[in-house]
Design an enzyme around this catalytic site. Structure first.
Site, short mmCIF file in Angstrom:
data_model
loop_
_atom_site.label_atom_id
_atom_site.label_comp_id
_atom_site.label_asym_id
_atom_site.label_seq_id
_atom_site.Cartn_x
_atom_site.Cartn_y
_atom_site.Cartn_z
N ASP A 1 0.69 -1.15 0.05
CA ASP A 1 0.03 0.04 -0.02
C ASP A 1 0.79 1.29 0.05
O ASP A 1 0.29 2.28 -0.15
CB ASP A 1 -0.92 -0.04 1.05
CG ASP A 1 -2.60 0.07 0.77
OD1 ASP A 1 -2.54 -0.38 -0.40
OD2 ASP A 1 -3.47 0.36 1.75
N ASP B 1 -11.44 -7.00 10.48
CA ASP B 1 -11.42 -8.34 10.69
C ASP B 1 -12.68 -8.97 11.41
O ASP B 1 -13.40 -9.79 10.87
CB ASP B 1 -10.08 -8.79 11.19
CG ASP B 1 -9.61 -7.94 12.31
OD1 ASP B 1 -10.60 -7.20 12.96
OD2 ASP B 1 -8.35 -8.15 12.75
#
Length: 571
Positions: A26, A285
């Site tokens: 990223d 998550d």
């Protein structure tokens, strides 16, 4: 560190032609890209070496740093996408030095622009799901953080046993391995091992309906992660995946994938809502795993004797506190939204699993009760106000029973799962520090965001420590060093308890003849324990002179705040 993780996964004990490894960068770092390119060349030597000698672990750095035996039992602005297939598993020339095929290896960095929210890790994962669907489209996806290398080359086979089980395999949405760390100190100075969570709570999750997804070390069924609902008639056809062939050239695949990684691809779509990892949460998550279970899929917790993955635990106090601040903020946001386990999971998952999910979302509000117990009994002791029954009162037995039984139980848990007595004491200290700072700020962050005063941020945990920091960590010397509002709170509370303890004790000693100490026995015990547990802070304030001690400004501020609180209480 990143390349070691990549190579450890490439070296799985599994047919390489069925493996595809993707690195999502990223940051769009040139250094990372060329390191990956070099790793693709080194893999031609490393993979056959691992298989020939059956070495474990298969991270080069971890292997060469240990005695090895054969296995017996800040976001950068970036306005382009980069997708580079460094090793194409379809290429007959993609072989190691022994002529054996190599896994597909892909470097990937998605496009980012200031006007488009990139959604942090969840956005990177979703872009990776789309890109991988074009290049390899494997039915099972393993995601690991960059600092968690594979420690067991059999893990992929172990996970597939659950997915391919003839009776229950079609129900499985994901298989979660525990988080474990390679750099823990003997007594786990920052209580980072998560031993009780991984060895006690997660198996409890599993028994109540399936573990939560913890963001790394997890094998996902692609269809479950992509938003598909489970139905009883579903049956996986594994052969269709084996027979799938991709005719496009490497160049065409790379160009096609760049479109899927563009920053505006998700506009007006269900990505981040019904498809892929969930957005608008600091703990994407946990929320994603809950959503998968609510769609009917089952999750499995697998904890082999040899850990599947090993990562890097925080090496400073501030890192640990910041990490738990993000977790508590994100978890509480889930609880206070329509994604609350009792709302989202109503009639979709068992009530006992809904209750299991509430352990972590309620971290943040527990900060208030902990702050009360840390502040009020001490100030009352200083002022001469008794809060608990006298030592001669039979009702005191209830308090004594709860206090000592709970501590004995937690000590037993710690020792049972490989901890030490000092490690348990460190755990009690960190429990206190996190509740009075991390969880309090997590609750405050949520309130301020709801009121519109702040926006969501994603604080990245530092993965690499300086040599001096690492040395102090290995010596189990608590690291302060930098200034932080959380350190100011910890120092203020520590000094407040010290002032109250010695001031109240002076009053009790002066009135020994009247047996006043009987009224304050439990408060003396509580204040005394708080003083004892804060010894590292007193050392950092007054006795240590190294760069990792508490700053002079924090010393002055905390002393003034503590004295002011005591003065108000006495007034």
């Amino acid at each position: 560190m990143v390349i070691n993780t990549v190579l450890s996964v490439m070296a799985y004990d599994y047919p390489p032609e069925k493996l595809s490894v993707y690195l999502s960068d990223d940051g769009g770092s040139d250094l990372t890209f060329y390191a990956m390119l070099e790793a693709s060349r080194f893999s031609k030597i490393w993979l056959p070496f691992c298989k020939k000698f059956e070495v474990e672990p298969r991270s080069p750095e971890a292997y060469f740093c240990t005695a090895v035996e054969p296995l017996g039992e800040p976001v950068l602005a970036k306005e382009w996408s980069t997708v580079k297939i460094l090793i194409d598993g379809r290429d007959f020339e993609a072989v190691d030095i022994q002529g054996q095929p190599l896994p597909t290896l892909v470097y990937f960095a998605r496009e980012k622009r200031a006007q488009y929210h990139h959604h942090f890790k969840a956005g990177a994962m979703n872009a990776l799901i789309r890109v991988s669907s074009t290049i390899s489209n494997s039915p099972i996806i393993l995601n690991v953080d960059c600092d968690m290398y594979s420690n067991n080359s059999k893990s992929v086979r172990d996970a597939l046993c659950f997915f391919m089980d003839e009776e229950k395999g079609n129900e499985v949405g994901f298989v979660q391995f525990p988080q474990a760390f390679e750099n823990l100190t003997k007594n786990d100075v920052y209580s980072s091992s998560l031993n009780v969570t991984m060895e006690m709570e997660m198996p409890g999750f599993d028994g109540n309906g399936g573990p939560c997804y913890i963001g790394t070390g997890c094998f996902h069924r692609r269809e479950a992660l992509s938003g598909k609902k489970y139905n009883k008639n579903y049956k996986e056809d594994w052969k269709r995946w084996s027979n799938r062939s991709v005719e496009e050239s490497t160049r065409v695949l790379e160009e096609t994938s760049k479109v899927l990684a563009s920053c505006n691809y998700e506009e007006n779509t269900q990505w981040g809502k019904e498809i892929g990892l969930k957005y608008d949460s600091a703990v994407e998550d946990v929320l994603t795993g809950l959503a998968i279970q609510c769609r009917g899929w089952r999750s499995i917790y697998f904890n082999p004797k040899r850990k599947g993955f090993l990562g890097v635990a925080p090496t400073t106090l501030l890192q640990s506190l910041i990490q738990h601040r993000r977790w508590s903020d994100g978890d509480f946001k889930i609880f206070a939204s329509r994604h609350c386990p009792f709302v989202l999971g109503y009639k979709k998952i068992p009530l006992k699993l809904q209750l299991s999910y509430c352990i972590y979302p309620l971290w943040a509000p527990t900060s208030l009760t902990t702050l009360y117990y840390v502040i009020v009994p001490s100030l009352c002791f200083l002022r001469g106000i008794s809060l608990f029954p006298q030592i001669s009162n039979p009702w005191v037995l209830a308090f004594v029973f709860v206090i000592f039984l709970h501590r004995a139980y937690s000590l037993g848990e710690c020792i049972l799962f490989g901890g030490t007595f000092k490690g348990w004491w460190n755990d009690q200290r960190m429990w206190l520090y996190r509740r009075t700072t991390s969880y309090f700020f997590g609750l405050l962050d949520y309130i301020l965001k709801r009121l519109g005063f702040t926006k969501s941020t994603f604080v990245i945990t530092t993965k690499v420590a300086d040599d001096d920091v690492s040395q102090r960590y290995e010596q189990e010397v608590m690291e302060f060093g930098t200034s932080s509002p959380m350190f100011t709170i910890l120092a203020t509370l520590a000094l407040l308890n010290a002032f109250c303890f010695f001031g109240g004790l002076k009053r009790v000693i002066a009135d020994l003849e009247t047996m006043v100490w009987e009224q304050f026995s439990l408060q003396i015990l509580l204040c005394g324990l708080l003083v004892f547990i804060n010894l590292p802070i007193y050392q950092g304030l007054f006795f240590r002179k190294d760069v990792a001690s508490l700053s002079t400004s924090i010393s002055y501020q905390s002393t003034i705040f503590a004295l002011l609180a005591c003065a108000i209480a006495l007034y």
